[in-house]
Scaffold this active site. Structure first.
Site, PDB file in Angstrom:
ATOM      1  N   HIS A  42    -128.149 -19.839 -19.657  1.00 52.32           N
ATOM      2  CA  HIS A  42    -126.855 -19.537 -19.049  1.00 52.32           C
ATOM      3  C   HIS A  42    -126.213 -18.365 -19.764  1.00 52.32           C
ATOM      4  O   HIS A  42    -126.377 -18.197 -20.979  1.00 52.32           O
ATOM      5  CB  HIS A  42    -125.916 -20.755 -19.084  1.00 52.32           C
ATOM      6  CG  HIS A  42    -125.779 -21.395 -20.426  1.00 52.32           C
ATOM      7  ND1 HIS A  42    -126.741 -22.225 -20.964  1.00 52.32           N
ATOM      8  CD2 HIS A  42    -124.795 -21.329 -21.362  1.00 52.32           C
ATOM      9  CE1 HIS A  42    -126.354 -22.645 -22.157  1.00 52.32           C
ATOM     10  NE2 HIS A  42    -125.172 -22.102 -22.430  1.00 52.32           N
ATOM     11  N   ASN A  62    -126.302 -17.824 -25.718  1.00 54.53           N
ATOM     12  CA  ASN A  62    -126.685 -18.463 -26.973  1.00 54.53           C
ATOM     13  C   ASN A  62    -128.106 -18.979 -26.844  1.00 54.53           C
ATOM     14  O   ASN A  62    -128.473 -19.532 -25.809  1.00 54.53           O
ATOM     15  CB  ASN A  62    -125.725 -19.611 -27.296  1.00 54.53           C
ATOM     16  CG  ASN A  62    -124.301 -19.127 -27.526  1.00 54.53           C
ATOM     17  OD1 ASN A  62    -124.083 -18.053 -28.078  1.00 54.53           O
ATOM     18  ND2 ASN A  62    -123.326 -19.905 -27.080  1.00 54.53           N
TER      19      ASN A  62
HETATM   20  P1  5GP Z   1    -123.849 -23.261 -25.006  1.00 57.19           P
HETATM   21  O1  5GP Z   1    -123.158 -23.798 -26.235  1.00 57.19           O
HETATM   22  O2  5GP Z   1    -125.095 -24.030 -24.657  1.00 57.19           O
HETATM   23  O3  5GP Z   1    -124.074 -21.776 -25.035  1.00 57.19           O
HETATM   24  O4  5GP Z   1    -122.815 -23.448 -23.827  1.00 57.19           O
HETATM   25  C1  5GP Z   1    -122.734 -24.605 -23.061  1.00 57.19           C
HETATM   26  C2  5GP Z   1    -121.427 -24.531 -22.320  1.00 57.19           C
HETATM   27  O5  5GP Z   1    -121.453 -25.480 -21.275  1.00 57.19           O
HETATM   28  C3  5GP Z   1    -120.203 -24.865 -23.189  1.00 57.19           C
HETATM   29  O6  5GP Z   1    -119.311 -23.760 -23.180  1.00 57.19           O
HETATM   30  C4  5GP Z   1    -119.611 -26.107 -22.527  1.00 57.19           C
HETATM   31  O7  5GP Z   1    -118.207 -26.111 -22.531  1.00 57.19           O
HETATM   32  C5  5GP Z   1    -120.192 -26.037 -21.119  1.00 57.19           C
HETATM   33  N1  5GP Z   1    -120.383 -27.337 -20.479  1.00 57.19           N
HETATM   34  C6  5GP Z   1    -120.964 -28.438 -21.029  1.00 57.19           C
HETATM   35  N2  5GP Z   1    -120.996 -29.442 -20.137  1.00 57.19           N
HETATM   36  C7  5GP Z   1    -120.441 -28.962 -18.984  1.00 57.19           C
HETATM   37  C8  5GP Z   1    -120.200 -29.551 -17.699  1.00 57.19           C
HETATM   38  O8  5GP Z   1    -120.523 -30.703 -17.413  1.00 57.19           O
HETATM   39  N3  5GP Z   1    -119.589 -28.758 -16.778  1.00 57.19           N
HETATM   40  C9  5GP Z   1    -119.224 -27.460 -17.047  1.00 57.19           C
HETATM   41  N4  5GP Z   1    -118.623 -26.777 -16.059  1.00 57.19           N
HETATM   42  N5  5GP Z   1    -119.441 -26.897 -18.254  1.00 57.19           N
HETATM   43  C10 5GP Z   1    -120.042 -27.623 -19.199  1.00 57.19           C
END
Ligand code: 5GP
Ligand code: ZN
Length: 118
Positions: free
Chosen positions: A95, A82
């Site tokens: 990521h 994303n």
């Molecule tokens: P984005 O929405 O930025 O593409 O994805 C961020 C991802 O990071 C989400 O799926 C969320 O669940 C994950 N995430 C957020 N905080 C943490 C954390 O502290 N530890 C882990 N393992 N995942 C996290």
């Protein structure tokens, strides 16, 4: 320092699947599929927009290693990154989500009218 940089430094714990000098793979804290892994470069890039082709080449190999490690290379999986506000990015450190372990649905990418103005 951003959240994922803290995870890289082990200041915040995570459930690690695979790690090398340049990359880390760990379980997403809020999984959206039976297998939901996040793969990140240890070098901070805000998003895909900023990453170098050299890092992406290594990232490709690393993602391939991760899917073999969790044995989903045959059954299939999805890789998503994303980017920015409209892309739904919440953590500003590049990521790649690896989703698998079930037949994933396709669609429902936006709550807005797909025929509407962009
Ligand atoms: P984005 O929405 O930025 O593409 O994805 C961020 C991802 O990071 C989400 O799926 C969320 O669940 C994950 N995430 C957020 N905080 C943490 C954390 O502290 N530890 C882990 N393992 N995942 C996290
Ligand atoms: Zn970072």
């Amino acid at each position: 320092m951003c959240l994922f940089c803290k995870i890289i430094k082990k200041e915040i714990p995570s459930n690690i699947i695979l790690e090398n000098d340049n990359f880390l793979a760990f379980h997403d804290i809020n999984p959206k599929a039976p297998i939901h892994i996040l793969t990140i470069p240890k070098q901070h890039f805000n998003s895909f927009t900023d990453v170098t082709p050299e890092t992406m080449a290594q990232m490709t190999s690393f993602i391939q290693e991760v899917v073999k490690e969790v044995k989903i290379e045959e059954s299939g999986y999805r890789v998503i990154t994303n980017i920015g506000e409209n892309g739904g990015q919440e953590v500003p450190h590049l990521h790649f989500h690896i989703l698998g372990g079930t037949k994933l649905k396709w669609g429902h990418f936006s709550d807005s009218d797909p025929q509407g103005h962009f």
